[in-house]
Structure formats: C-alpha cells, structure tokens
Write a protein that holds these residues in place. Structure first.
Motif, PDB file in Angstrom:
ATOM      1  N   LEU A  61      87.594   5.614  30.339  1.00 47.34           N
ATOM      2  CA  LEU A  61      88.528   6.346  31.197  1.00 47.34           C
ATOM      3  C   LEU A  61      88.148   6.204  32.666  1.00 47.34           C
ATOM      4  CD1 LEU A  61      88.956   9.590  29.076  1.00 47.34           C
ATOM      5  CD2 LEU A  61      90.683   7.843  29.503  1.00 47.34           C
ATOM      6  N   GLU A  62      86.862   6.316  32.940  1.00 46.65           N
ATOM      7  CA  GLU A  62      86.392   6.174  34.314  1.00 46.65           C
ATOM      8  C   GLU A  62      86.691   4.768  34.842  1.00 46.65           C
ATOM      9  OE1 GLU A  62      82.309   6.623  36.968  1.00 46.65           O
ATOM     10  OE2 GLU A  62      82.225   6.871  34.801  1.00 46.65           O
ATOM     11  N   ASN A  63      86.451   3.768  34.030  1.00 47.41           N
ATOM     12  CA  ASN A  63      86.706   2.383  34.413  1.00 47.41           C
ATOM     13  C   ASN A  63      88.194   2.168  34.700  1.00 47.41           C
ATOM     14  OD1 ASN A  63      85.992  -0.291  34.912  1.00 47.41           O
ATOM     15  ND2 ASN A  63      86.414  -0.877  32.800  1.00 47.41           N
ATOM     16  N   ALA A  64      89.057   2.676  33.840  1.00 45.65           N
ATOM     17  CA  ALA A  64      90.506   2.531  34.039  1.00 45.65           C
ATOM     18  C   ALA A  64      90.936   3.218  35.334  1.00 45.65           C
ATOM     19  CB  ALA A  64      91.255   3.120  32.849  1.00 45.65           C
ATOM     20  N   TYR A  65      90.381   4.397  35.587  1.00 48.51           N
ATOM     21  CA  TYR A  65      90.707   5.120  36.815  1.00 48.51           C
ATOM     22  C   TYR A  65      90.295   4.317  38.044  1.00 48.51           C
ATOM     23  CZ  TYR A  65      90.427   8.539  40.548  1.00 48.51           C
ATOM     24  OH  TYR A  65      90.576   9.183  41.742  1.00 48.51           O
ATOM     25  N   LEU A  66      89.079   3.780  38.023  1.00 46.24           N
ATOM     26  CA  LEU A  66      88.596   3.013  39.168  1.00 46.24           C
ATOM     27  C   LEU A  66      89.410   1.745  39.391  1.00 46.24           C
ATOM     28  CD1 LEU A  66      84.759   3.500  38.681  1.00 46.24           C
ATOM     29  CD2 LEU A  66      86.219   4.570  40.417  1.00 46.24           C
ATOM     30  N   LYS A  67      89.861   1.112  38.319  1.00 47.08           N
ATOM     31  CA  LYS A  67      90.708  -0.075  38.453  1.00 47.08           C
ATOM     32  C   LYS A  67      92.031   0.289  39.115  1.00 47.08           C
ATOM     33  CE  LYS A  67      88.985  -2.925  34.663  1.00 47.08           C
ATOM     34  NZ  LYS A  67      89.314  -3.532  33.375  1.00 47.08           N
ATOM     35  N   LYS A  68      92.609   1.412  38.713  1.00 45.99           N
ATOM     36  CA  LYS A  68      93.874   1.844  39.316  1.00 45.99           C
ATOM     37  C   LYS A  68      93.677   2.216  40.776  1.00 45.99           C
ATOM     38  CE  LYS A  68      96.129   3.300  35.106  1.00 45.99           C
ATOM     39  NZ  LYS A  68      96.785   4.371  34.379  1.00 45.99           N
ATOM     40  N   LEU A  69      92.564   2.853  41.081  1.00 43.27           N
ATOM     41  CA  LEU A  69      92.278   3.217  42.460  1.00 43.27           C
ATOM     42  C   LEU A  69      92.127   1.968  43.322  1.00 43.27           C
ATOM     43  CD1 LEU A  69      91.597   5.376  44.565  1.00 43.27           C
ATOM     44  CD2 LEU A  69      89.213   5.240  43.812  1.00 43.27           C
ATOM     45  N   ARG A  70      91.416   0.966  42.819  1.00 44.50           N
ATOM     46  CA  ARG A  70      91.236  -0.287  43.552  1.00 44.50           C
ATOM     47  C   ARG A  70      92.590  -0.964  43.777  1.00 44.50           C
ATOM     48  NH1 ARG A  70      87.701  -3.485  40.396  1.00 44.50           N
ATOM     49  NH2 ARG A  70      86.012  -2.297  41.304  1.00 44.50           N
ATOM     50  N   ALA A  71      93.427  -0.997  42.749  1.00 44.34           N
ATOM     51  CA  ALA A  71      94.750  -1.622  42.875  1.00 44.34           C
ATOM     52  C   ALA A  71      95.594  -0.889  43.909  1.00 44.34           C
ATOM     53  CB  ALA A  71      95.454  -1.632  41.524  1.00 44.34           C
ATOM     54  N   PHE A  72      95.509   0.426  43.924  1.00 42.57           N
ATOM     55  CA  PHE A  72      96.270   1.213  44.899  1.00 42.57           C
ATOM     56  C   PHE A  72      95.790   0.934  46.318  1.00 42.57           C
ATOM     57  CE2 PHE A  72      96.738   5.060  47.488  1.00 42.57           C
ATOM     58  CZ  PHE A  72      98.117   5.169  47.487  1.00 42.57           C
ATOM     59  N   ARG A  73      94.484   0.866  46.484  1.00 40.36           N
ATOM     60  CA  ARG A  73      93.941   0.610  47.828  1.00 40.36           C
ATOM     61  C   ARG A  73      94.304  -0.786  48.329  1.00 40.36           C
ATOM     62  NH1 ARG A  73      87.839   3.150  47.864  1.00 40.36           N
ATOM     63  NH2 ARG A  73      88.493   5.311  48.099  1.00 40.36           N
ATOM     64  N   GLU A  74      94.335  -1.767  47.440  1.00 36.06           N
ATOM     65  CA  GLU A  74      94.649  -3.133  47.843  1.00 36.06           C
ATOM     66  C   GLU A  74      96.107  -3.281  48.258  1.00 36.06           C
ATOM     67  OE1 GLU A  74      93.414  -5.719  44.686  1.00 36.06           O
ATOM     68  OE2 GLU A  74      91.288  -5.387  45.104  1.00 36.06           O
ATOM     69  N   ASP A  75      97.025  -2.669  47.513  1.00 27.87           N
ATOM     70  CA  ASP A  75      98.448  -2.787  47.838  1.00 27.87           C
ATOM     71  C   ASP A  75      99.190  -1.534  47.342  1.00 27.87           C
ATOM     72  OD1 ASP A  75     101.006  -3.503  48.419  1.00 27.87           O
ATOM     73  OD2 ASP A  75     100.882  -5.477  47.489  1.00 27.87           O
ATOM     74  N   PRO A  76      99.210  -0.481  48.158  1.00 33.75           N
ATOM     75  CA  PRO A  76      99.831   0.786  47.737  1.00 33.75           C
ATOM     76  C   PRO A  76     101.305   0.654  47.350  1.00 33.75           C
ATOM     77  CG  PRO A  76      98.602   1.096  49.765  1.00 33.75           C
ATOM     78  CD  PRO A  76      98.617  -0.376  49.474  1.00 33.75           C
ATOM     79  N   ASN A  77     102.054  -0.180  48.080  1.00 28.71           N
ATOM     80  CA  ASN A  77     103.488  -0.310  47.788  1.00 28.71           C
ATOM     81  C   ASN A  77     103.726  -0.953  46.431  1.00 28.71           C
ATOM     82  OD1 ASN A  77     104.256   0.905  50.193  1.00 28.71           O
ATOM     83  ND2 ASN A  77     104.115  -1.040  51.293  1.00 28.71           N
ATOM     84  N   GLU A  78     103.000  -2.014  46.142  1.00 27.67           N
ATOM     85  CA  GLU A  78     103.145  -2.688  44.852  1.00 27.67           C
ATOM     86  C   GLU A  78     102.734  -1.753  43.715  1.00 27.67           C
ATOM     87  OE1 GLU A  78     101.150  -6.343  42.371  1.00 27.67           O
ATOM     88  OE2 GLU A  78     101.283  -6.540  44.550  1.00 27.67           O
ATOM     89  N   PHE A  79     101.664  -1.021  43.944  1.00 28.24           N
ATOM     90  CA  PHE A  79     101.182  -0.084  42.926  1.00 28.24           C
ATOM     91  C   PHE A  79     102.246   0.979  42.619  1.00 28.24           C
ATOM     92  CE2 PHE A  79      98.972   3.741  41.539  1.00 28.24           C
ATOM     93  CZ  PHE A  79      98.152   3.247  40.542  1.00 28.24           C
ATOM     94  N   ARG A  80     102.831   1.539  43.674  1.00 28.25           N
ATOM     95  CA  ARG A  80     103.866   2.570  43.483  1.00 28.25           C
ATOM     96  C   ARG A  80     105.071   2.010  42.728  1.00 28.25           C
ATOM     97  NH1 ARG A  80     102.994   4.013  49.238  1.00 28.25           N
ATOM     98  NH2 ARG A  80     101.422   5.629  49.205  1.00 28.25           N
ATOM     99  N   GLU A  81     105.495   0.807  43.105  1.00 26.20           N
ATOM    100  CA  GLU A  81     106.639   0.188  42.420  1.00 26.20           C
ATOM    101  C   GLU A  81     106.343  -0.024  40.941  1.00 26.20           C
ATOM    102  OE1 GLU A  81     109.890  -0.662  42.955  1.00 26.20           O
ATOM    103  OE2 GLU A  81     109.567   0.621  44.694  1.00 26.20           O
ATOM    104  N   LYS A  82     105.175  -0.531  40.650  1.00 23.30           N
ATOM    105  CA  LYS A  82     104.797  -0.803  39.271  1.00 23.30           C
ATOM    106  C   LYS A  82     104.801   0.485  38.446  1.00 23.30           C
ATOM    107  CE  LYS A  82     101.020  -2.823  36.594  1.00 23.30           C
ATOM    108  NZ  LYS A  82      99.694  -3.439  36.667  1.00 23.30           N
ATOM    109  N   HIS A  83     104.247   1.536  39.004  1.00 25.90           N
ATOM    110  CA  HIS A  83     104.155   2.789  38.258  1.00 25.90           C
ATOM    111  C   HIS A  83     105.462   3.563  38.277  1.00 25.90           C
ATOM    112  CE1 HIS A  83     100.019   2.460  37.042  1.00 25.90           C
ATOM    113  NE2 HIS A  83      99.805   1.865  38.190  1.00 25.90           N
ATOM    114  N   LYS A  84     106.272   3.339  39.260  1.00 27.72           N
ATOM    115  CA  LYS A  84     107.593   3.968  39.281  1.00 27.72           C
ATOM    116  C   LYS A  84     108.417   3.427  38.109  1.00 27.72           C
ATOM    117  CE  LYS A  84     109.672   4.083  43.261  1.00 27.72           C
ATOM    118  NZ  LYS A  84     110.491   3.676  44.426  1.00 27.72           N
ATOM    119  N   GLN A  85     108.328   2.121  37.883  1.00 29.04           N
ATOM    120  CA  GLN A  85     109.057   1.508  36.774  1.00 29.04           C
ATOM    121  C   GLN A  85     108.573   2.063  35.443  1.00 29.04           C
ATOM    122  OE1 GLN A  85     108.444  -2.648  37.336  1.00 29.04           O
ATOM    123  NE2 GLN A  85     109.764  -2.765  39.133  1.00 29.04           N
ATOM    124  N   ARG A  86     107.278   2.211  35.278  1.00 29.17           N
ATOM    125  CA  ARG A  86     106.742   2.778  34.033  1.00 29.17           C
ATOM    126  C   ARG A  86     107.222   4.200  33.837  1.00 29.17           C
ATOM    127  NH1 ARG A  86     100.393   1.047  33.932  1.00 29.17           N
ATOM    128  NH2 ARG A  86     100.735  -1.176  33.718  1.00 29.17           N
TER     129      ARG A  86
END
Length: 67
Positions: free
Chosen positions: A31-56
C-alpha cells in the motif's frame, strides 16, 4: 474510560502467527509503495494524473449506476 479495550487489542495482536504478521507487513508495504508511486506520478505531471483518475472515477460511477 477503562483500559480493557486496549488490553484486548494487544491480546488479539499477539495471537497472530509469524506468517500472518509477515503477510500484514507485506500488505502495508504494498500500500505504501502504491501510494508513493501515485504521489510521484502526480508530482511529475499533475494534469495528466488528474485526467487519468477523473476517467477512472467516472467509469466507477457508471458501474455503480448499473448495480
């Protein structure tokens, strides 16, 4: 407040076998690893991350409507 609930929790925790403790630790680390991966993805490209999760989120809403 009595201390009985705390004692009961500690007793329940002690009942876990070594294998169960390791399984629990493994799950927490996953769980911690998954959280950190999502945090890293958000920091790298917040807009892409939001779009991806908005679709989900929208697809999950559609699934709930059919249930």
């Amino acid at each position: 407040m009595s201390k009985k609930p705390n004692k009961q929790k500690k007793k329940e925790e002690k009942k876990l076998t070594r294998e169960e403790e390791l399984e629990r630790e493994n799950e927490l680390l996953r769980l911690e690893n998954a959280y950190l991966k999502k945090l890293r993805a958000f920091r790298e490209d917040p807009n892409e991350f939001r779009e991806k999760h908005k679709q989900r989120w929208h697809s999950n809403l559609k699934k709930k409507d059919f249930d």
